[in-house]
Design a protein around this motif. Structure first.
Motif, PDB file in Angstrom:
ATOM      1  N   MET A  90       0.814  -1.216   0.095  1.00 37.01           N
ATOM      2  CA  MET A  90      -0.004   0.008  -0.028  1.00 37.01           C
ATOM      3  C   MET A  90       0.690   1.066   0.008  1.00 37.01           C
ATOM      4  O   MET A  90       2.216   1.073   0.690  1.00 37.01           O
ATOM      5  CB  MET A  90      -0.936  -0.228   1.355  1.00 37.01           C
ATOM      6  N   LYS A  91       0.357   2.223  -0.600  1.00 39.72           N
ATOM      7  CA  LYS A  91       1.134   3.654  -0.825  1.00 39.72           C
ATOM      8  C   LYS A  91       0.333   4.572  -0.884  1.00 39.72           C
ATOM      9  O   LYS A  91      -0.679   4.716  -1.270  1.00 39.72           O
ATOM     10  CB  LYS A  91       2.146   3.526  -2.285  1.00 39.72           C
ATOM     11  N   THR A 126      -2.752   3.854  -3.262  1.00 40.24           N
ATOM     12  CA  THR A 126      -2.694   2.478  -4.183  1.00 40.24           C
ATOM     13  C   THR A 126      -2.149   1.473  -3.686  1.00 40.24           C
ATOM     14  O   THR A 126      -1.500   1.512  -2.544  1.00 40.24           O
ATOM     15  CB  THR A 126      -1.790   3.018  -5.311  1.00 40.24           C
ATOM     16  N   VAL A 127      -2.894   0.344  -4.157  1.00 39.08           N
ATOM     17  CA  VAL A 127      -2.639  -0.794  -3.046  1.00 39.08           C
ATOM     18  C   VAL A 127      -2.354  -1.986  -4.211  1.00 39.08           C
ATOM     19  O   VAL A 127      -3.003  -2.135  -5.216  1.00 39.08           O
ATOM     20  CB  VAL A 127      -4.105  -1.039  -2.637  1.00 39.08           C
ATOM     21  N   MET A 128      -1.476  -2.739  -3.982  1.00 36.95           N
ATOM     22  CA  MET A 128      -1.270  -4.090  -4.801  1.00 36.95           C
ATOM     23  C   MET A 128      -1.424  -5.217  -3.582  1.00 36.95           C
ATOM     24  O   MET A 128      -0.826  -5.095  -2.515  1.00 36.95           O
ATOM     25  CB  MET A 128       0.301  -4.079  -5.112  1.00 36.95           C
ATOM     26  N   TRP A 167      -4.754  -4.729  -8.334  1.00 44.88           N
ATOM     27  CA  TRP A 167      -4.456  -3.391  -8.212  1.00 44.88           C
ATOM     28  C   TRP A 167      -5.613  -2.475  -7.739  1.00 44.88           C
ATOM     29  O   TRP A 167      -6.601  -2.610  -8.317  1.00 44.88           O
ATOM     30  CB  TRP A 167      -3.876  -2.835  -9.757  1.00 44.88           C
ATOM     31  N   ILE A 168      -5.621  -1.539  -6.944  1.00 42.68           N
ATOM     32  CA  ILE A 168      -6.532  -0.613  -6.573  1.00 42.68           C
ATOM     33  C   ILE A 168      -5.765   0.778  -6.509  1.00 42.68           C
ATOM     34  O   ILE A 168      -4.992   0.864  -5.883  1.00 42.68           O
ATOM     35  CB  ILE A 168      -7.042  -0.932  -5.252  1.00 42.68           C
ATOM     36  N   ILE A 208     -10.789   1.600 -10.880  1.00 41.70           N
ATOM     37  CA  ILE A 208      -9.476   1.328 -11.157  1.00 41.70           C
ATOM     38  C   ILE A 208      -9.196   0.287 -10.043  1.00 41.70           C
ATOM     39  O   ILE A 208      -8.696   0.847  -8.920  1.00 41.70           O
ATOM     40  CB  ILE A 208      -8.546   2.659 -10.899  1.00 41.70           C
ATOM     41  N   MET A 254      -2.676   0.781 -16.586  1.00 40.61           N
ATOM     42  CA  MET A 254      -1.953   2.043 -16.387  1.00 40.61           C
ATOM     43  C   MET A 254      -1.234   1.644 -14.900  1.00 40.61           C
ATOM     44  O   MET A 254      -0.029   2.134 -14.890  1.00 40.61           O
ATOM     45  CB  MET A 254      -2.768   3.228 -15.836  1.00 40.61           C
ATOM     46  N   CYS A 255      -1.403   0.711 -14.299  1.00 36.34           N
ATOM     47  CA  CYS A 255      -0.670   0.338 -13.020  1.00 36.34           C
ATOM     48  C   CYS A 255       0.686  -0.478 -13.659  1.00 36.34           C
ATOM     49  O   CYS A 255       1.822  -0.561 -13.420  1.00 36.34           O
ATOM     50  CB  CYS A 255      -1.408  -0.217 -11.914  1.00 36.34           C
ATOM     51  N   CYS A 274       3.561   0.536 -15.802  1.00 37.51           N
ATOM     52  CA  CYS A 274       4.811   0.792 -15.161  1.00 37.51           C
ATOM     53  C   CYS A 274       5.436  -0.005 -14.332  1.00 37.51           C
ATOM     54  O   CYS A 274       6.724   0.057 -14.297  1.00 37.51           O
ATOM     55  CB  CYS A 274       4.363   2.332 -14.423  1.00 37.51           C
ATOM     56  N   HIS A 275       4.732  -0.568 -13.522  1.00 36.99           N
ATOM     57  CA  HIS A 275       5.201  -1.369 -12.316  1.00 36.99           C
ATOM     58  C   HIS A 275       6.218  -2.775 -12.988  1.00 36.99           C
ATOM     59  O   HIS A 275       7.204  -3.478 -12.369  1.00 36.99           O
ATOM     60  CB  HIS A 275       4.165  -1.947 -11.558  1.00 36.99           C
ATOM     61  N   GLU A 330       7.417  -6.997  -9.923  1.00 37.26           N
ATOM     62  CA  GLU A 330       6.483  -5.647 -10.367  1.00 37.26           C
ATOM     63  C   GLU A 330       6.425  -4.984  -8.731  1.00 37.26           C
ATOM     64  O   GLU A 330       5.798  -3.840  -9.007  1.00 37.26           O
ATOM     65  CB  GLU A 330       5.012  -6.147 -10.614  1.00 37.26           C
ATOM     66  N   VAL A 331       7.597  -4.945  -8.182  1.00 39.25           N
ATOM     67  CA  VAL A 331       7.404  -4.335  -6.842  1.00 39.25           C
ATOM     68  C   VAL A 331       8.960  -3.505  -6.824  1.00 39.25           C
ATOM     69  O   VAL A 331       9.770  -4.097  -7.086  1.00 39.25           O
ATOM     70  CB  VAL A 331       7.288  -5.089  -5.556  1.00 39.25           C
ATOM     71  N   PHE A 332       8.719  -2.233  -6.600  1.00 42.69           N
ATOM     72  CA  PHE A 332       9.820  -1.293  -6.784  1.00 42.69           C
ATOM     73  C   PHE A 332      10.682  -1.215  -5.544  1.00 42.69           C
ATOM     74  O   PHE A 332      11.830  -1.180  -5.518  1.00 42.69           O
ATOM     75  CB  PHE A 332       9.336   0.126  -7.119  1.00 42.69           C
ATOM     76  N   THR A 333       9.816  -1.405  -4.245  1.00 45.24           N
ATOM     77  CA  THR A 333      10.581  -1.014  -3.355  1.00 45.24           C
ATOM     78  C   THR A 333      11.009  -2.113  -2.322  1.00 45.24           C
ATOM     79  O   THR A 333      10.895  -1.964  -0.925  1.00 45.24           O
ATOM     80  CB  THR A 333       9.759  -0.025  -1.938  1.00 45.24           C
TER      81      THR A 333
HETATM   82  C1  HEC Z   1       4.615   5.899 -13.973  1.00 47.42           C
HETATM   83  C2  HEC Z   1       4.887   4.793 -13.405  1.00 47.42           C
HETATM   84  C3  HEC Z   1       3.828   4.134 -12.104  1.00 47.42           C
HETATM   85  C4  HEC Z   1       2.400   4.125 -12.286  1.00 47.42           C
HETATM   86  C5  HEC Z   1       1.522   4.343 -13.439  1.00 47.42           C
HETATM   87  C6  HEC Z   1       2.159   3.415 -11.206  1.00 47.42           C
HETATM   88  N1  HEC Z   1       3.187   3.274 -10.148  1.00 47.42           N
HETATM   89 FE1  HEC Z   1       3.211   2.472  -8.462  1.00 47.42          FE
HETATM   90  N2  HEC Z   1       5.010   2.818  -8.068  1.00 47.42           N
HETATM   91  C7  HEC Z   1       5.730   3.504  -8.941  1.00 47.42           C
HETATM   92  C8  HEC Z   1       7.200   3.632  -8.503  1.00 47.42           C
HETATM   93  C9  HEC Z   1       8.292   4.191  -9.155  1.00 47.42           C
HETATM   94  C10 HEC Z   1       7.017   3.148  -6.876  1.00 47.42           C
HETATM   95  C11 HEC Z   1       8.044   3.301  -6.021  1.00 47.42           C
HETATM   96  C12 HEC Z   1       8.552   4.555  -5.523  1.00 47.42           C
HETATM   97  C13 HEC Z   1       7.366   5.350  -4.820  1.00 47.42           C
HETATM   98  O1  HEC Z   1       7.107   4.901  -3.751  1.00 47.42           O
HETATM   99  O2  HEC Z   1       7.038   6.260  -5.315  1.00 47.42           O
HETATM  100  C14 HEC Z   1       5.752   2.839  -6.948  1.00 47.42           C
HETATM  101  C15 HEC Z   1       5.106   2.165  -5.580  1.00 47.42           C
HETATM  102  C16 HEC Z   1       4.005   1.707  -5.699  1.00 47.42           C
HETATM  103  C17 HEC Z   1       3.407   0.815  -4.584  1.00 47.42           C
HETATM  104  C18 HEC Z   1       4.372   0.385  -3.010  1.00 47.42           C
HETATM  105  C19 HEC Z   1       5.300  -1.053  -3.747  1.00 47.42           C
HETATM  106  C20 HEC Z   1       6.263  -0.751  -4.501  1.00 47.42           C
HETATM  107  O3  HEC Z   1       6.153  -1.491  -5.777  1.00 47.42           O
HETATM  108  O4  HEC Z   1       7.348  -0.045  -4.218  1.00 47.42           O
HETATM  109  C21 HEC Z   1       2.253   0.261  -4.708  1.00 47.42           C
HETATM  110  C22 HEC Z   1       1.280  -0.514  -3.654  1.00 47.42           C
HETATM  111  C23 HEC Z   1       1.906   0.909  -5.977  1.00 47.42           C
HETATM  112  N3  HEC Z   1       2.913   1.711  -6.543  1.00 47.42           N
HETATM  113  C24 HEC Z   1       0.631   0.765  -6.435  1.00 47.42           C
HETATM  114  C25 HEC Z   1       0.237   1.212  -7.732  1.00 47.42           C
HETATM  115  C26 HEC Z   1      -1.099   1.207  -8.384  1.00 47.42           C
HETATM  116  C27 HEC Z   1      -2.283   0.575  -7.671  1.00 47.42           C
HETATM  117  C28 HEC Z   1      -1.029   1.835  -9.556  1.00 47.42           C
HETATM  118  C29 HEC Z   1      -2.245   2.189 -10.424  1.00 47.42           C
HETATM  119  C30 HEC Z   1      -3.197   2.977 -10.071  1.00 47.42           C
HETATM  120  C31 HEC Z   1       0.221   2.317  -9.791  1.00 47.42           C
HETATM  121  N4  HEC Z   1       0.933   2.049  -8.735  1.00 47.42           N
HETATM  122  C32 HEC Z   1       0.745   2.964 -10.744  1.00 47.42           C
HETATM  123  C33 HEC Z   1       5.470   3.753 -10.211  1.00 47.42           C
HETATM  124  C34 HEC Z   1       4.299   3.801 -10.760  1.00 47.42           C
END
Ligand code: HEC
Length: 72
Positions: free
Chosen positions: A1-2, A16-18, A27-28, A45, A52-53, A56-57, A64-67
């Protein structure tokens, strides 16, 4: 969750939730109080195929997890 904020000290604009379900990410995108799901072209969404999620992920280092806390 972010929590999504325009700046570190700004109020969150969205949550935003995964969540993994059956080996796939669900995705939410919801309001900060988690009471309403955002929509895109009238569609909520939320789901397993939110392009859209996932689009990028797909660039994230793993699963598909950045952190991830790699190596700890
Ligand atoms: C343009 C690129 C982009 C898009 C589109 C995007 N994300 Fe992310 N997301 C990121 C990045 C980069 C991070 C890690 C850095 C940060 O936290 O900002 C992240 C972090 C997250 C995290 C924390 C876990 C992690 O991967 O680090 C969640 C949960 C998340 N995103 C959910 C979503 C959801 C749900 C959507 C669609 C509604 C979404 N994101 C769309 C780039 C994106």
């Amino acid at each position: 969750m972010k929590e999504n904020r325009a700046k570190a000290d700004a109020k969150p604009e969205a949550l935003t939730v995964m969540a993994k379900e059956g080996g796939r990410w669900f995705w939410i995108k919801a309001t900060p109080d988690a009471k309403k799901v955002f929509t895109d072209k009238g569609q909520p969404i939320a789901g397993k195929d939110v392009a859209m999620c996932a689009g990028c992920h797909a660039q994230a280092p793993a699963d598909e997890v950045f952190t991830h806390d790699f190596g700890k």
